[in-house]
Scaffold this motif. Structure first.
Motif, PDB file in Angstrom:
ATOM      1  N   ALA A 122       0.825  -1.205   0.000  1.00 44.35           N
ATOM      2  CA  ALA A 122       0.000   0.000   0.000  1.00 44.35           C
ATOM      3  C   ALA A 122       0.862   1.259   0.000  1.00 44.35           C
ATOM      4  O   ALA A 122       0.592   2.218  -0.745  1.00 44.35           O
ATOM      5  CB  ALA A 122      -0.935  -0.001   1.203  1.00 44.35           C
ATOM      6  N   MET A 123       1.915   1.282   0.841  1.00 45.77           N
ATOM      7  CA  MET A 123       2.765   2.469   0.891  1.00 45.77           C
ATOM      8  C   MET A 123       3.574   2.623  -0.389  1.00 45.77           C
ATOM      9  O   MET A 123       3.750   3.754  -0.894  1.00 45.77           O
ATOM     10  CB  MET A 123       3.703   2.391   2.096  1.00 45.77           C
ATOM     11  CG  MET A 123       4.680   3.573   2.183  1.00 45.77           C
ATOM     12  SD  MET A 123       3.872   5.192   2.188  1.00 45.77           S
ATOM     13  CE  MET A 123       3.308   5.266   3.875  1.00 45.77           C
ATOM     14  N   LEU A 124       4.067   1.532  -0.950  1.00 42.50           N
ATOM     15  CA  LEU A 124       4.827   1.632  -2.199  1.00 42.50           C
ATOM     16  C   LEU A 124       3.965   2.207  -3.320  1.00 42.50           C
ATOM     17  O   LEU A 124       4.453   2.972  -4.159  1.00 42.50           O
ATOM     18  CB  LEU A 124       5.374   0.263  -2.591  1.00 42.50           C
ATOM     19  CG  LEU A 124       6.497  -0.289  -1.702  1.00 42.50           C
ATOM     20  CD1 LEU A 124       6.837  -1.717  -2.105  1.00 42.50           C
ATOM     21  CD2 LEU A 124       7.750   0.586  -1.766  1.00 42.50           C
ATOM     22  N   LEU A 125       2.682   1.866  -3.324  1.00 43.10           N
ATOM     23  CA  LEU A 125       1.782   2.435  -4.332  1.00 43.10           C
ATOM     24  C   LEU A 125       1.574   3.926  -4.100  1.00 43.10           C
ATOM     25  O   LEU A 125       1.461   4.707  -5.051  1.00 43.10           O
ATOM     26  CB  LEU A 125       0.449   1.705  -4.325  1.00 43.10           C
ATOM     27  CG  LEU A 125       0.473   0.325  -4.986  1.00 43.10           C
ATOM     28  CD1 LEU A 125      -0.829  -0.423  -4.724  1.00 43.10           C
ATOM     29  CD2 LEU A 125       0.728   0.446  -6.490  1.00 43.10           C
ATOM     30  N   VAL A 126       1.549   4.355  -2.838  1.00 40.74           N
ATOM     31  CA  VAL A 126       1.476   5.793  -2.545  1.00 40.74           C
ATOM     32  C   VAL A 126       2.753   6.484  -3.018  1.00 40.74           C
ATOM     33  O   VAL A 126       2.710   7.564  -3.630  1.00 40.74           O
ATOM     34  CB  VAL A 126       1.257   6.030  -1.038  1.00 40.74           C
ATOM     35  CG1 VAL A 126       1.365   7.525  -0.715  1.00 40.74           C
ATOM     36  CG2 VAL A 126      -0.110   5.508  -0.603  1.00 40.74           C
ATOM     37  N   LEU A 127       3.895   5.876  -2.757  1.00 43.30           N
ATOM     38  CA  LEU A 127       5.166   6.470  -3.168  1.00 43.30           C
ATOM     39  C   LEU A 127       5.261   6.599  -4.686  1.00 43.30           C
ATOM     40  O   LEU A 127       5.965   7.485  -5.192  1.00 43.30           O
ATOM     41  CB  LEU A 127       6.337   5.638  -2.635  1.00 43.30           C
ATOM     42  CG  LEU A 127       6.511   5.601  -1.117  1.00 43.30           C
ATOM     43  CD1 LEU A 127       7.709   4.741  -0.733  1.00 43.30           C
ATOM     44  CD2 LEU A 127       6.664   7.001  -0.541  1.00 43.30           C
ATOM     45  N   GLU A 128       4.550   5.727  -5.402  1.00 44.19           N
ATOM     46  CA  GLU A 128       4.539   5.816  -6.867  1.00 44.19           C
ATOM     47  C   GLU A 128       3.953   7.134  -7.357  1.00 44.19           C
ATOM     48  O   GLU A 128       4.197   7.533  -8.497  1.00 44.19           O
ATOM     49  CB  GLU A 128       3.731   4.656  -7.457  1.00 44.19           C
ATOM     50  CG  GLU A 128       4.466   3.342  -7.542  1.00 44.19           C
ATOM     51  CD  GLU A 128       5.624   3.399  -8.518  1.00 44.19           C
ATOM     52  OE1 GLU A 128       5.425   3.847  -9.658  1.00 44.19           O
ATOM     53  OE2 GLU A 128       6.727   2.999  -8.138  1.00 44.19           O
ATOM     54  N   THR A 129       3.169   7.803  -6.528  1.00 42.51           N
ATOM     55  CA  THR A 129       2.531   9.059  -6.938  1.00 42.51           C
ATOM     56  C   THR A 129       3.433  10.271  -6.726  1.00 42.51           C
ATOM     57  O   THR A 129       3.048  11.391  -7.050  1.00 42.51           O
ATOM     58  CB  THR A 129       1.201   9.267  -6.179  1.00 42.51           C
ATOM     59  OG1 THR A 129       1.461   9.424  -4.773  1.00 42.51           O
ATOM     60  CG2 THR A 129       0.260   8.083  -6.398  1.00 42.51           C
ATOM     61  N   LEU A 130       4.621  10.054  -6.173  1.00 46.11           N
ATOM     62  CA  LEU A 130       5.581  11.136  -5.970  1.00 46.11           C
ATOM     63  C   LEU A 130       6.524  11.247  -7.166  1.00 46.11           C
ATOM     64  O   LEU A 130       6.809  10.255  -7.846  1.00 46.11           O
ATOM     65  CB  LEU A 130       6.417  10.883  -4.713  1.00 46.11           C
ATOM     66  CG  LEU A 130       5.714  10.936  -3.356  1.00 46.11           C
ATOM     67  CD1 LEU A 130       6.659  10.454  -2.262  1.00 46.11           C
ATOM     68  CD2 LEU A 130       5.228  12.345  -3.052  1.00 46.11           C
ATOM     69  N   ALA A 131       7.033  12.452  -7.398  1.00 40.96           N
ATOM     70  CA  ALA A 131       8.092  12.641  -8.391  1.00 40.96           C
ATOM     71  C   ALA A 131       9.367  11.976  -7.867  1.00 40.96           C
ATOM     72  O   ALA A 131       9.521  11.792  -6.650  1.00 40.96           O
ATOM     73  CB  ALA A 131       8.322  14.125  -8.634  1.00 40.96           C
ATOM     74  N   PRO A 132      10.309  11.602  -8.752  1.00 44.69           N
ATOM     75  CA  PRO A 132      11.499  10.871  -8.307  1.00 44.69           C
ATOM     76  C   PRO A 132      12.257  11.515  -7.143  1.00 44.69           C
ATOM     77  O   PRO A 132      12.570  10.836  -6.162  1.00 44.69           O
ATOM     78  CB  PRO A 132      12.353  10.808  -9.580  1.00 44.69           C
ATOM     79  CG  PRO A 132      11.348  10.783 -10.684  1.00 44.69           C
ATOM     80  CD  PRO A 132      10.251  11.700 -10.229  1.00 44.69           C
ATOM     81  N   VAL A 133      12.564  12.800  -7.234  1.00 49.00           N
ATOM     82  CA  VAL A 133      13.324  13.439  -6.163  1.00 49.00           C
ATOM     83  C   VAL A 133      12.492  13.516  -4.891  1.00 49.00           C
ATOM     84  O   VAL A 133      13.006  13.319  -3.775  1.00 49.00           O
ATOM     85  CB  VAL A 133      13.819  14.842  -6.587  1.00 49.00           C
ATOM     86  CG1 VAL A 133      14.431  15.582  -5.399  1.00 49.00           C
ATOM     87  CG2 VAL A 133      14.857  14.723  -7.703  1.00 49.00           C
ATOM     88  N   GLU A 134      11.186  13.763  -5.023  1.00 48.91           N
ATOM     89  CA  GLU A 134      10.311  13.779  -3.848  1.00 48.91           C
ATOM     90  C   GLU A 134      10.328  12.418  -3.162  1.00 48.91           C
ATOM     91  O   GLU A 134      10.380  12.325  -1.929  1.00 48.91           O
ATOM     92  CB  GLU A 134       8.878  14.120  -4.258  1.00 48.91           C
ATOM     93  CG  GLU A 134       8.645  15.574  -4.626  1.00 48.91           C
ATOM     94  CD  GLU A 134       7.212  15.827  -5.046  1.00 48.91           C
ATOM     95  OE1 GLU A 134       6.726  16.953  -4.809  1.00 48.91           O
ATOM     96  OE2 GLU A 134       6.573  14.910  -5.608  1.00 48.91           O
ATOM     97  N   ARG A 135      10.285  11.376  -3.959  1.00 46.80           N
ATOM     98  CA  ARG A 135      10.285  10.025  -3.399  1.00 46.80           C
ATOM     99  C   ARG A 135      11.589   9.750  -2.664  1.00 46.80           C
ATOM    100  O   ARG A 135      11.587   9.209  -1.557  1.00 46.80           O
ATOM    101  CB  ARG A 135      10.065   9.002  -4.511  1.00 46.80           C
ATOM    102  CG  ARG A 135       9.935   7.566  -4.026  1.00 46.80           C
ATOM    103  CD  ARG A 135       9.411   6.675  -5.138  1.00 46.80           C
ATOM    104  NE  ARG A 135       9.220   5.301  -4.697  1.00 46.80           N
ATOM    105  CZ  ARG A 135       8.593   4.367  -5.391  1.00 46.80           C
ATOM    106  NH1 ARG A 135       8.075   4.669  -6.582  1.00 46.80           N
ATOM    107  NH2 ARG A 135       8.451   3.133  -4.934  1.00 46.80           N
TER     108      ARG A 135
END
Length: 309
Positions: A122-135
């Motif tokens: 679930a968290m990895l899918l949320v992280l997918e919505t961030l831009a690369p540097v934000e992630r």
């Protein structure tokens, strides 16, 4: 850097012991893999990043390095950011829904609630919505508590800019992450209901714990049959499950496992691992059901992966 090469690829000194560079790298390898995996959502790519980090580390003059951990994290972060571009192009041409590559993890990962949450599907899918540097900034700061100055070196930004990025990412993630905490017992109970549905075709127990806006994602990668796009809503999801994904008599058997730091199910078709099923639970109801079916993403499910901080 003199010495002979050991069986693990590290360098040995004249007495056959790992040299300092090898010892430091081995001590931090689990951390480096976890950083890369949380940034990429792919164990295969994370392993490549760790290997690339090792190759660069062997060329470093350690006498010039004040903080070994910070230096290694900086190398791994930059390599992961570079690999994100390639991964992004792959996802653009990916057939159907894309889900992170699941990891079979040791039971003790769940003892570190923050770490377990950070590697959850679930968290990895949320992280997918961030831009690369934000992630990268979010992972380094929120999960691994890396100082802003060290993150700035890793992502080649100023500390002030990193603080702004971290705040923006934190707000973004907070709005999308699962609501409330879910105990292992809650996850296990939900998966037990799912397992009963697989084995008997009886869906009532599963129906009772599904949220009205439940979403099913199934990742077959164009190799194995899966739903091509998210299925949303209780009625549609129940029809989907009853019509095939957990249909009784489908010759699937279910096995409980620890995947990405949480209880999960492995669905087997004889000796073939057919699917990995994980759940997202919000306020005691299942809001996400994730099927990873792409055989290429299941290759590493035969052995546990060590994640850690």
């Amino acid at each position: 850097m003199g010495g002979q090469v050991g069986s693990d690829g590290g360098v040995m000194d004249r007495n056959g012991d790992p040299d300092l560079a090898t010892r430091v790298f081995v001590d931090h390898r689990r951390l480096l893999f976890t950083v890369a995996y949380e940034m990429l959502g792919s164990a295969a790519d994370a392993e490549d990043v760790v290997q690339e980090t090792w190759l660069r580390w062997t060329d470093v003059d350690l006498d010039t390095v004040r903080d070994h951990r910070a230096y290694l994290v900086r190398i791994a972060t930059r390599q992961a950011l570079n690999r994100m571009r390639t991964l992004s192009r792959r996802k653009e041409s990916y057939v159907g829904s894309w889900l992170p590559e699941p990891l079979l993890t040791a039971p003790d990962v769940a003892d570190d609630a923050e770490l377990a949450d950070s590697v959850s599907m679930a968290m990895l899918l949320v992280l997918e919505t961030l831009a690369p540097v934000e992630r990268a900034v979010f992972v380094l700061r929120e999960v691994f508590d890396v100082p802003y100055e060290e993150i700035a070196d890793a992502v080649e930004k100023t500390p002030a800019a990193v603080r702004q990025i971290a705040h923006r990412a934190r707000v973004h993630v907070a709005a999308r992450r699962p609501r409330g905490t879910t105990s292992a017992a809650q996850s296990r109970a939900a998966l037990d209901a799912f397992q009963r549905a697989v084995e008997t075709g009886e869906l009532q127990g599963l129906f009772d714990i599904l949220a009205p806006d439940v979403v099913v994602l199934a990742d077959g990668g164009g190799i194995r049959k899966a739903v091509p796009r998210p299925v949303v809503g209780l009625d549609k999801v129940v029809r989907l499950l009853a019509g095939g994904l957990v249909k009784a008599g489908s010759a699937l058997s279910a096995e409980a496992a620890q995947v990405n730091g949480a209880p999960a199910l492995l669905l087997w078709q004889e000796d073939d691992l057919h699917s990995v099923v994980t759940l997202r639970i919000d306020e005691d109801l299942v809001t996400g059901i994730y099927f990873v079916r792409n055989p290429e993403k299941l290759l590493r499910m035969q052995q546990q992966h060590a994640v850690g901080r």
